[in-house]
Design a protein around this motif. Sequence first.
Motif, PDB file in Angstrom:
ATOM      1  N   SER B  88       0.754  -1.211   0.031  1.00  0.00           N
ATOM      2  CA  SER B  88      -0.118   0.115   0.150  1.00  0.00           C
ATOM      3  C   SER B  88       0.977   1.384   0.005  1.00  0.00           C
ATOM      4  O   SER B  88       0.563   2.103  -0.583  1.00  0.00           O
ATOM      5  CB  SER B  88      -0.985   0.056   1.264  1.00  0.00           C
ATOM      6  OG  SER B  88      -1.963  -0.894   1.152  1.00  0.00           O
ATOM      7  N   THR B 222      -4.974  -6.212   1.749  1.00  0.00           N
ATOM      8  CA  THR B 222      -4.926  -4.804   1.647  1.00  0.00           C
ATOM      9  C   THR B 222      -4.089  -3.798   2.241  1.00  0.00           C
ATOM     10  O   THR B 222      -3.519  -2.920   2.043  1.00  0.00           O
ATOM     11  CB  THR B 222      -6.406  -4.435   1.318  1.00  0.00           C
ATOM     12  OG1 THR B 222      -7.161  -5.189   0.494  1.00  0.00           O
ATOM     13  CG2 THR B 222      -6.588  -2.582   0.745  1.00  0.00           C
ATOM     14  N   ARG B 249      -5.689  -3.391  -4.521  1.00  0.00           N
ATOM     15  CA  ARG B 249      -6.614  -2.354  -5.025  1.00  0.00           C
ATOM     16  C   ARG B 249      -6.543  -2.328  -6.163  1.00  0.00           C
ATOM     17  O   ARG B 249      -7.844  -2.013  -6.843  1.00  0.00           O
ATOM     18  CB  ARG B 249      -5.821  -0.797  -4.668  1.00  0.00           C
ATOM     19  CG  ARG B 249      -6.103  -0.538  -3.407  1.00  0.00           C
ATOM     20  CD  ARG B 249      -4.991   0.617  -2.661  1.00  0.00           C
ATOM     21  NE  ARG B 249      -5.060   0.324  -1.259  1.00  0.00           N
ATOM     22  CZ  ARG B 249      -4.824   1.288  -0.336  1.00  0.00           C
ATOM     23  NH1 ARG B 249      -4.865   2.456  -0.719  1.00  0.00           N
ATOM     24  NH2 ARG B 249      -4.738   0.924   0.914  1.00  0.00           N
TER      25      ARG B 249
END
Lengths: 84, 619
Positions: B88, B222, B249
Amino acid sequence: MPSQFELLCAIRFDRLTGLRPYGHFDHDATCMTGPKHVHSDALLGGNSQDLCPVEHSHAMPFEEAFEDPWTGEISYRPRSGSNG
Amino acid sequence: MLRLAGGTHFIVLRSDGVDRRIFSYKRFDDAISGLEGRSRLSPIFPIDNAPPPAFSSDSKSHLIFIGSIYPGDILLQTGPNIYLSLGSLNLVLFCTTEEQVDEALAFAEKSNAAWEMWSISAGKILDVQFHTPTPPQKAPPEITKQFSRTHTVFLPTIRELEALLISTYASSYAAGTPQDESLSAFSSTLRSSMDDPSLTALEQLQLLTLSNVSLSRHVWQTYSGTSPIIEHPCHFSTHSLLGVGTASRGLENIVRFSEQVYTASRLVDRIQHLRHVAPHSKPLYSISSMDSYWQRDFLHDVTPPLEDVVELPAKHLPQISYFSGRDGFRSTNVSITAPSETIAACSSSSWTLQTVTHELSHTQVRAILGLLLYPPHQVIDTTHILSVMEKPSLAKTLFEQVQVFLVHALWNLNSKATSEFLTPKDLDATILQNAEEANETITHIFDFMYHYNSDEERYVRSLWTTWATIPHIEDRIPSYVARTLCAIHTNNLRRQNSYVVTIDSLIAMLTSIKEEFKNSPYVEAALEHLAGSREWLLIALKSRSLLIRFARHILFSPRISAEILRAGSGIEEFKPEVFAEPKMRNPLLFLNNCPLDKAPNAIRSVWIWHYLAYGVQLK
């Protein structure tokens, strides 16, 4: 993003093709699995007769919940007989 | 313009319980050779040939992670080494001067991005600082409200889901990427669906279990690698340090885009509205494909603008996306999965993300078939359907005629008779027996028409190269060949000698694929089947002809298809491994246009994931 109506249509279609519960007892050449419910139910102090780890699980008889009127806590009704 | 160049480097975090040290490697084998119990590993991908970070230097340096950043937006003048990660916090900067640190943190602040900074000397991490742009929020009632406690054996599953929803909400804020809208919609629609009286107890349990499985995997995939990175390991061993949040994502964006397109198209509502449309003078299945009736856009032309007559559905269930090594490409009523191999190999023919569209098609097709074959609160009235089949003038609406078309097509699947005495019970049995085959066949056709623009070569190549990655499907070759034939036969419905044309064109395409992918075991088997069972395949194709016509004439709307394909811009300006403006609006079109590698290419795959995750401008 199915609408709720579409979701319910799809669930009804699954009745025609056969329900395939997900995450029950399964095995292949390298692993064996049991449903998570067995583990978490035991941790929460439930009576896990319905989820005892047998190789061939069968349709679970669903009973109505018993709610403690004082605490609002849900618990299991005692069952007669054994699952063995 | 930033360009991914310089291969793949690996960083490994080691801890002895007191000190943490960070190492960099050029080769994967070297990176894993010293892994210990507490070690964590991730690849990083250099921009413009940046060398592996020199962590072992005695002078103080800083490793700064920033996310989520579209690489085309990176503007740094002071010259830090720049890398991308699949986590991320997708931008990784190795800074050796205070100017570089100041500029990096200013860039993060200007981008309203989360960041984490490790101060390092001689490989030892001296200090960790991090910042998240979104302060924690209390979850709204749609997420925190208790589920109905209807059955005792549901309790562990319900508790798991209640905790999971709240922790997912909190994780999204902690990562700086709040998911209020989609998570609230999921929670709210799931609850009201669970309370629908038409669902059985087992169906309720299945919804709960599927939701738990999907959400729990989605969350760790995630939000692993978010700040503090050290506290959020990822379960994929090769990404255990920084996680796979970018890929997660990217996959989610494909699903969200598809949901937007199909929500706007309102295919199911259009079919439902046929209940208010007068029937045709003849049964629909009896109208030839040559007839001008099928020249028009059936669903568009027979229904008025739906906004004028039907309210937009209030509740939607955003499907949860995640990677699964075991499930591969799969869809359920609440989830879409892709194989975990796609994380490092989605640029290749074998693991292309184009296959996700098959699973997205299943979502549409299951709902349509459920509407037609299992109307709300009752099983299809086969007595009435049978009477309409015998006496077409009894049809009261176009909806009933569409039902009869579909049921007739199901009967055709395994009946060799041209006419047969049937009872309602026989028809019930026919529907039950053929529902799954109809689901798969129609899904193939739907996917081919809507997502491949009826491009036979691209479709056949995509199907048969991705199937090559699934072990032991030799016994499914005949049905896979039949389904492929059904899809491409939609292009030949108006041709003379159409069945032979379809079979011959599949043989030609598979022969070409066999030349290109010499090690593909199933292509060879399919060609043998096509050569050795030609008569059987002709019968199989003819028995499916009504189903093919049903899918082509009833379910395919050229206007909706054009809207799906039109919904992107500037796609021809994309150059592999380069990040530039403009951003895209249509991830499905992007995947259509991505050149595919014969062998997995991690760098090209990282480029694809970054575009899908941060280069998409959803409405």
